[in-house]
Scaffold this active site. Structure first.
Site, PDB file in Angstrom:
ATOM      1  N   ASP A   9      11.057   2.004 -19.411  1.00 19.93           N
ATOM      2  CA  ASP A   9      10.782   2.641 -18.112  1.00 19.93           C
ATOM      3  C   ASP A   9      12.095   2.943 -17.385  1.00 19.93           C
ATOM      4  OD1 ASP A   9       8.625   3.266 -15.991  1.00 19.93           O
ATOM      5  OD2 ASP A   9      10.079   2.049 -14.896  1.00 19.93           O
ATOM      6  N   GLU A  24      13.487   6.833 -16.730  1.00 26.80           N
ATOM      7  CA  GLU A  24      13.742   7.390 -15.392  1.00 26.80           C
ATOM      8  C   GLU A  24      15.227   7.698 -15.184  1.00 26.80           C
ATOM      9  OE1 GLU A  24      11.582   4.360 -13.404  1.00 26.80           O
ATOM     10  OE2 GLU A  24      13.289   3.060 -13.024  1.00 26.80           O
ATOM     11  N   TYR A  50       0.852  -1.203   0.000  1.00 26.38           N
ATOM     12  CA  TYR A  50       0.000   0.000   0.000  1.00 26.38           C
ATOM     13  C   TYR A  50       0.879   1.242   0.000  1.00 26.38           C
ATOM     14  CZ  TYR A  50      -4.298   2.646   1.033  1.00 26.38           C
ATOM     15  OH  TYR A  50      -5.375   3.502   0.982  1.00 26.38           O
ATOM     16  N   GLN A  54      10.119  -7.968  -4.225  1.00 29.33           N
ATOM     17  CA  GLN A  54       9.044  -8.777  -4.808  1.00 29.33           C
ATOM     18  C   GLN A  54       9.349 -10.263  -4.872  1.00 29.33           C
ATOM     19  OE1 GLN A  54       7.456  -7.198  -8.462  1.00 29.33           O
ATOM     20  NE2 GLN A  54       6.878  -5.253  -7.511  1.00 29.33           N
ATOM     21  N   GLY A  95       2.485   7.231  -8.373  1.00 30.32           N
ATOM     22  CA  GLY A  95       1.246   6.735  -7.779  1.00 30.32           C
ATOM     23  C   GLY A  95       0.302   7.829  -7.297  1.00 30.32           C
ATOM     24  N   SER A 117       3.165   3.927  -2.876  1.00 28.02           N
ATOM     25  CA  SER A 117       2.841   4.910  -3.904  1.00 28.02           C
ATOM     26  C   SER A 117       1.838   4.334  -4.914  1.00 28.02           C
ATOM     27  CB  SER A 117       4.130   5.352  -4.602  1.00 28.02           C
ATOM     28  OG  SER A 117       3.846   6.231  -5.653  1.00 28.02           O
ATOM     29  N   GLN A 118       2.163   3.213  -5.523  1.00 28.50           N
ATOM     30  CA  GLN A 118       1.241   2.602  -6.479  1.00 28.50           C
ATOM     31  C   GLN A 118       0.105   1.873  -5.772  1.00 28.50           C
ATOM     32  OE1 GLN A 118       0.991   2.614  -9.925  1.00 28.50           O
ATOM     33  NE2 GLN A 118       2.564   4.188  -9.862  1.00 28.50           N
ATOM     34  N   GLU A 153      12.677  -4.677  -5.510  1.00 29.58           N
ATOM     35  CA  GLU A 153      13.741  -5.507  -4.926  1.00 29.58           C
ATOM     36  C   GLU A 153      13.237  -6.438  -3.829  1.00 29.58           C
ATOM     37  OE1 GLU A 153      13.401  -2.256  -4.641  1.00 29.58           O
ATOM     38  OE2 GLU A 153      13.962  -1.534  -2.647  1.00 29.58           O
ATOM     39  N   ARG A 171       1.772  -6.799   5.467  1.00 29.56           N
ATOM     40  CA  ARG A 171       2.441  -7.499   6.556  1.00 29.56           C
ATOM     41  C   ARG A 171       1.668  -7.241   7.839  1.00 29.56           C
ATOM     42  NH1 ARG A 171       8.366  -5.051   5.496  1.00 29.56           N
ATOM     43  NH2 ARG A 171       7.027  -3.294   4.988  1.00 29.56           N
ATOM     44  N   LYS A 189       1.966   5.274 -16.393  1.00 29.09           N
ATOM     45  CA  LYS A 189       3.112   6.106 -16.774  1.00 29.09           C
ATOM     46  C   LYS A 189       3.091   7.394 -15.955  1.00 29.09           C
ATOM     47  CE  LYS A 189       5.117   3.658 -18.054  1.00 29.09           C
ATOM     48  NZ  LYS A 189       6.542   3.376 -17.917  1.00 29.09           N
TER      49      LYS A 189
HETATM   50  P1  NAD Z   1       6.566   1.786  -2.482  1.00 31.93           P
HETATM   51  O1  NAD Z   1       7.957   1.710  -2.012  1.00 31.93           O
HETATM   52  O2  NAD Z   1       5.900   3.100  -2.546  1.00 31.93           O
HETATM   53  O3  NAD Z   1       5.570   0.876  -1.658  1.00 31.93           O
HETATM   54  C1  NAD Z   1       5.862  -0.402  -1.281  1.00 31.93           C
HETATM   55  C2  NAD Z   1       4.850  -0.949  -0.311  1.00 31.93           C
HETATM   56  O4  NAD Z   1       5.271  -2.260   0.021  1.00 31.93           O
HETATM   57  C3  NAD Z   1       4.754  -0.178   1.002  1.00 31.93           C
HETATM   58  O5  NAD Z   1       3.442  -0.235   1.471  1.00 31.93           O
HETATM   59  C4  NAD Z   1       5.681  -0.956   1.931  1.00 31.93           C
HETATM   60  O6  NAD Z   1       5.337  -0.869   3.255  1.00 31.93           O
HETATM   61  C5  NAD Z   1       5.471  -2.382   1.425  1.00 31.93           C
HETATM   62  N1  NAD Z   1       6.639  -3.232   1.642  1.00 31.93           N
HETATM   63  C6  NAD Z   1       7.934  -2.872   1.607  1.00 31.93           C
HETATM   64  N2  NAD Z   1       8.717  -3.932   1.851  1.00 31.93           N
HETATM   65  C7  NAD Z   1       7.882  -4.972   2.032  1.00 31.93           C
HETATM   66  C8  NAD Z   1       8.084  -6.351   2.339  1.00 31.93           C
HETATM   67  N3  NAD Z   1       9.300  -6.873   2.490  1.00 31.93           N
HETATM   68  N4  NAD Z   1       6.992  -7.122   2.472  1.00 31.93           N
HETATM   69  C9  NAD Z   1       5.769  -6.622   2.313  1.00 31.93           C
HETATM   70  N5  NAD Z   1       5.516  -5.334   2.040  1.00 31.93           N
HETATM   71  C10 NAD Z   1       6.561  -4.530   1.913  1.00 31.93           C
HETATM   72  O7  NAD Z   1       6.564   1.042  -3.925  1.00 31.93           O
HETATM   73  P2  NAD Z   1       6.081   1.653  -5.296  1.00 31.93           P
HETATM   74  O8  NAD Z   1       6.989   2.777  -5.695  1.00 31.93           O
HETATM   75  O9  NAD Z   1       4.615   1.871  -5.246  1.00 31.93           O
HETATM   76  O10 NAD Z   1       6.422   0.458  -6.292  1.00 31.93           O
HETATM   77  C11 NAD Z   1       5.612  -0.684  -6.423  1.00 31.93           C
HETATM   78  C12 NAD Z   1       5.699  -1.178  -7.859  1.00 31.93           C
HETATM   79  O11 NAD Z   1       5.148  -0.222  -8.746  1.00 31.93           O
HETATM   80  C13 NAD Z   1       7.119  -1.423  -8.344  1.00 31.93           C
HETATM   81  O12 NAD Z   1       7.096  -2.523  -9.200  1.00 31.93           O
HETATM   82  C14 NAD Z   1       7.433  -0.163  -9.129  1.00 31.93           C
HETATM   83  O13 NAD Z   1       8.429  -0.316 -10.118  1.00 31.93           O
HETATM   84  C15 NAD Z   1       6.077   0.092  -9.754  1.00 31.93           C
HETATM   85  N6  NAD Z   1       5.852   1.465 -10.199  1.00 31.93           N
HETATM   86  C16 NAD Z   1       5.979   2.477  -9.301  1.00 31.93           C
HETATM   87  C17 NAD Z   1       5.690   3.782  -9.681  1.00 31.93           C
HETATM   88  C18 NAD Z   1       5.671   4.882  -8.656  1.00 31.93           C
HETATM   89  O14 NAD Z   1       5.020   5.867  -8.906  1.00 31.93           O
HETATM   90  N7  NAD Z   1       6.313   4.793  -7.501  1.00 31.93           N
HETATM   91  C19 NAD Z   1       5.311   4.057 -11.022  1.00 31.93           C
HETATM   92  C20 NAD Z   1       5.166   2.991 -11.905  1.00 31.93           C
HETATM   93  C21 NAD Z   1       5.431   1.694 -11.483  1.00 31.93           C
HETATM   94 MG    MG Z   2      10.056   2.834 -12.982  1.00 30.13          MG
END
Ligand code: NAD
Ligand code: MG
Ligand code: MG
Length: 331
Positions: free
Chosen positions: A192, A196, A26, A87, A135, A28-29, A85, A49, A132
């Protein structure tokens, strides 16, 4: 190489509305996917978690929250939105054993599938819905009635309708309002990362910083350097975003436009273009992925050093001071 772009009339919303969706993470995305899909009439649960600080936040927004294992067990579609990293580990520990034939494993970025860190069983779909945009903009634009465009991809089609599921998921995110672009996992992952690194984050921050440092080193006040090289950036980008480079050029003075043609290619020159090609090559051959994963396994040592350096940079101190005077930004 032309692409196909899909809009609202091309999508069947009922496909995703008839599925049970688990959003894992939960951040950014994650918050944007969960809330947009819920508002689009989809049966959403968030998997977190135990003890996660996001648990209460998601519940306050009216979302069902449960452990990652329970969410994966209940769902037909599991969207992986923990950091790239993390996932592979989360997949092994909390998702893999709950995957049933015909389920759909979904991603918002192709990193783990494309570079082989996650290998899904053959009897599940593997799809991607990659907004694109950041979040928080994905959520904001959905609420405002517009939407961030998505790349939709299918890596594995076990059910025969994986593409319809991907398209319908993207619709639920608001992507059909501005366009869902059909792509492959390889295309999404590579472009992507390249975007970036070379342009959006890496290129932009270094460009702004280099301009700021050049002026400050030459004795100009940092506040002026900040307004010129940083603050005005958004206004120029807004004009390009809304109406094209030609309109931005129309809006600026002839002096500025002349200077653009004269100086731009000196800054972004053959050497910069060669550097971009090298960056793309290291993305395509997997060397970037290896370096990134190695640093993650080393507790993000290099990443954290770089983060601290930019946080301590004069441009950040100057910006913080200046922005604290903007009542409209604080609000
Ligand atoms: P984030 O870092 O914002 O959020 C990660 C979430 O996972 C958080 O809620 C965190 O508490 C939880 N988390 C962290 N470690 C964990 C673990 N070990 N076990 C369970 N939960 C855990 O991530 P994000 O930037 O939203 O990225 C998520 C995916 O979306 C990635 O694949 C990223 O490449 C993709 N993406 C992100 C954006 C963006 O705007 N940030 C844009 C496009 C695609
Ligand atoms: Mg990216
Ligand atoms: Mg000017």
């Amino acid at each position: 190489m032309a692409v196909t772009i899909y809009y609202e009339q091309d999508v069947d919303p009922s496909v995703i509305q008839n599925m049970k969706v688990a959003i894992i993470g939960y951040g950014s995305q994650g918050h944007a996917h969960a809330l947009n899909l819920k508002d689009s009439g989809v049966d959403v649960r968030v998997g977190l978690r135990e003890g996660s600080s996001s648990w209460a936040k998601a519940e306050e927004m009216g979302l069902k929250v449960m452990t990652m294992d329970d969410a994966a067990e209940e769902a037909d579609l599991i969207m992986m939105l923990v950091p790239d990293e993390k996932q592979a580990e989360v997949y092994e520990q909390h998702i893999a054993s709950h995957l049933k034939e015909g389920n759909t494993l979904a991603f918002a970025h192709g990193f783990n599938i494309h570079y082989g860190y996650i290998k899904a069983p053959e009897n599940v779909n593997v799809i991607m819905c990659a907004p694109k945009g950041p979040g928080h903009i994905v959520r904001r634009q959905y609420v405002e009635g517009s939407g961030v465009p998505d790349l939709a991809c299918v890596a594995q089609d076990a059910t025969g309708n994986a593409w319809d599921i991907a398209l319908s998921y993207c619709w639920g995110m608001g992507g059909a309002r501005s366009g869902i672009i059909k792509a492959t996992f390889a295309q999404e992952t590579e472009e992507d990362l390249f975007g970036e690194q070379a342009v959006l984050c890496g290129g932009l921050v270094e460009l702004v910083k280099a301009g700021f440092e050049t002026l400050v080193d030459a004795g100009y006040p940092p506040e002026l350097a900040y307004f010129e090289c940083y603050h005005e950036m958004k206004m120029i980008v807004d004009l390009m975003y809304e109406s094209g480079i030609h309109f931005m050029n129309y809006s600026i003075s002839n002096t500025a436009e002349y200077g653009e043609y004269y100086a731009g290619p000196k800054v972004i020159n053959e050497q910069s273009r060669e550097a971009m090609k090298e960056i793309l090559k290291r993305i395509q051959n997997g060397e970037f992925a290896k370096d990134f994963v190695a640093d993650c396994n080393n507790g993000h040592k290099w990443l954290l050093e770089q983060r601290e350096a930019i946080n301590e940079h004069q441009i950040e101190k100057t910006g913080e001071q200046i922005r604290s005077m903007f009542s409209w930004i604080k609000a």
